[in-house]
Design a protein around this motif. Structure first.
Motif, PDB file in Angstrom:
ATOM      1  N   UNK A   1      -2.112   7.582  -5.038  1.00 53.56           N
ATOM      2  CA  UNK A   1      -1.490   8.518  -5.968  1.00 53.56           C
ATOM      3  C   UNK A   1      -1.003   7.840  -7.243  1.00 53.56           C
ATOM      4  N   UNK A   2      -0.909   6.503  -7.219  1.00 49.14           N
ATOM      5  CA  UNK A   2      -0.437   5.752  -8.378  1.00 49.14           C
ATOM      6  C   UNK A   2      -1.058   4.367  -8.323  1.00 49.14           C
ATOM      7  N   UNK A   3      -1.077   3.637  -9.430  1.00 49.66           N
ATOM      8  CA  UNK A   3      -1.720   2.319  -9.443  1.00 49.66           C
ATOM      9  C   UNK A   3      -1.187   1.372  -8.372  1.00 49.66           C
ATOM     10  N   UNK A   4       0.112   1.426  -8.085  1.00 49.93           N
ATOM     11  CA  UNK A   4       0.713   0.525  -7.092  1.00 49.93           C
ATOM     12  C   UNK A   4       0.103   0.687  -5.707  1.00 49.93           C
ATOM     13  N   UNK A   5      -0.459   1.866  -5.428  1.00 51.40           N
ATOM     14  CA  UNK A   5      -1.054   2.117  -4.120  1.00 51.40           C
ATOM     15  C   UNK A   5      -2.352   1.355  -3.908  1.00 51.40           C
ATOM     16  N   UNK A   6      -2.863   0.725  -4.955  1.00 50.80           N
ATOM     17  CA  UNK A   6      -4.118  -0.027  -4.857  1.00 50.80           C
ATOM     18  C   UNK A   6      -3.892  -1.500  -4.543  1.00 50.80           C
ATOM     19  N   UNK A   7      -2.679  -1.904  -4.228  1.00 55.68           N
ATOM     20  CA  UNK A   7      -2.379  -3.304  -3.900  1.00 55.68           C
ATOM     21  C   UNK A   7      -3.321  -3.796  -2.797  1.00 55.68           C
ATOM     22  N   UNK A   8      -4.035  -4.905  -3.092  1.00 53.44           N
ATOM     23  CA  UNK A   8      -4.958  -5.482  -2.123  1.00 53.44           C
ATOM     24  C   UNK A   8      -6.316  -4.813  -2.061  1.00 53.44           C
TER      25      UNK A   8
END
Length: 290
Positions: A109-116
């Motif tokens: 839902x946000x860029x931070x959710x793509x960590x890793x």
């Protein structure tokens, strides 16, 4: 005479650029087997260059100036003079955006959710900086094309892709998470060329006339005759850029009125002008507004 080496973007903006130069006063002739178009100006030497590479060639001095997107200036981290914005496109009046895209059913839902996770894009360096500046660890992979298909097939978790309307993204069953960059075409110059009086004069001439041609987009001139007693009624109807030009007709109480208006309003405006007393209305196209 200073010869200016100017880059014209090859590819999606090529036809629109050649058309813009024509309206600005330069006739460019191209050949399918030649990367050096001819132009009716002895002070210009043109080269067809991909927009993705333009800023590197300008920064290195191979070209004195060129037209490319703000996105590719940032991607290449090019040290160039950004002379002016030139917002034009054959496809849409919307600005081009580089957007973060995932499948509709993705939990992101946000860029931070793509960590890793893995992100594919043609704009690799910019995308890496974008995530690094926000402390988000992602693997950014270069995409040679068909980028939407990669995320649809699960070859990556997200993509960063350019769009104007978003229609292609939606058609692939994808959704936009966030806009990372709004970009547009810019006229850029090499620092050494910009410091040279002769070449700078030519660059500024090109910038001035290209911007004038863009300002004329969607605008037309209207000219009409108006009886003196109906003048105020007509003037109240005219949405002019500035006050309309008014001149007395020879040995009459009539006046000649001239104004620049948006073409889209003419079909509704002309019947009102006729009803207000205007006659002999002439509409004419505009190439440049300076």
């Amino acid at each position: 005479m200073s010869l200016l080496k100017l880059g014209i973007p090859k590819g999606s903006l090529e036809d629109a650029t050649v058309d813009l130069f024509l309206r600005a006063g330069w006739r460019i002739r191209r050949s399918s087997r030649n990367y050096f178009p001819t132009v009716d100006d002895p002070e210009l030497r043109l080269s067809l260059v991909r927009a993705q590479e333009m800023s590197r060639y300008v920064a290195d001095g191979v070209l004195d100036a060129g037209l490319t997107g703000k996105d590719w200036i940032l991607e290449n981290d090019s040290d160039v003079v950004e002379v002016c914005d030139l917002v034009y496109s054959k496809a849409s009046t919307n600005p081009a955006r580089w957007v973060l895209v995932v499948p509709n059913d993705s939990p992101v839902q946000r860029p931070e959710d793509l960590h890793g996770k893995v992100v594919a894009t043609e704009l690799v360096n910019f995308t890496r900086r974008y995530f690094a500046e926000r402390g988000i660890e992602v693997a950014v992979e270069f995409s040679w094309g068909a980028t939407e298909a990669k995320v649809v097939e699960g070859l990556c978790d997200a993509i960063v892709e350019v769009t104007e309307t978003g229609s292609t993204i939606r058609a692939h069953g994808l959704r936009i998470v966030e806009t990372l960059l709004v970009t547009n075409t810019q006229l850029i110059a090499n620092h050494r060329a910009w410091a040279d009086p002769g070449r700078r004069r030519k660059i500024e001439q090109v910038a001035q006339l290209l911007q004038a041609a863009l300002r004329a987009d969607g605008m037309v001139g209207l000219k009409m005759n108006v009886p003196g007693e109906r003048m105020e009624d007509v003037i109240d109807l005219l949405p002019s850029l500035q006050a309309p030009t008014v001149a007395h007709l020879f040995r009459t109480d009539w006046l000649s009125v001239e104004a620049v208006v948006e073409e889209r309003v003419v079909r509704d405006l002309v019947p009102k002008l006729l009803a207000a007393g205007a006659t002999g209305i002439i509409e004419y196209p505009l190439n440049k507004i300076l």
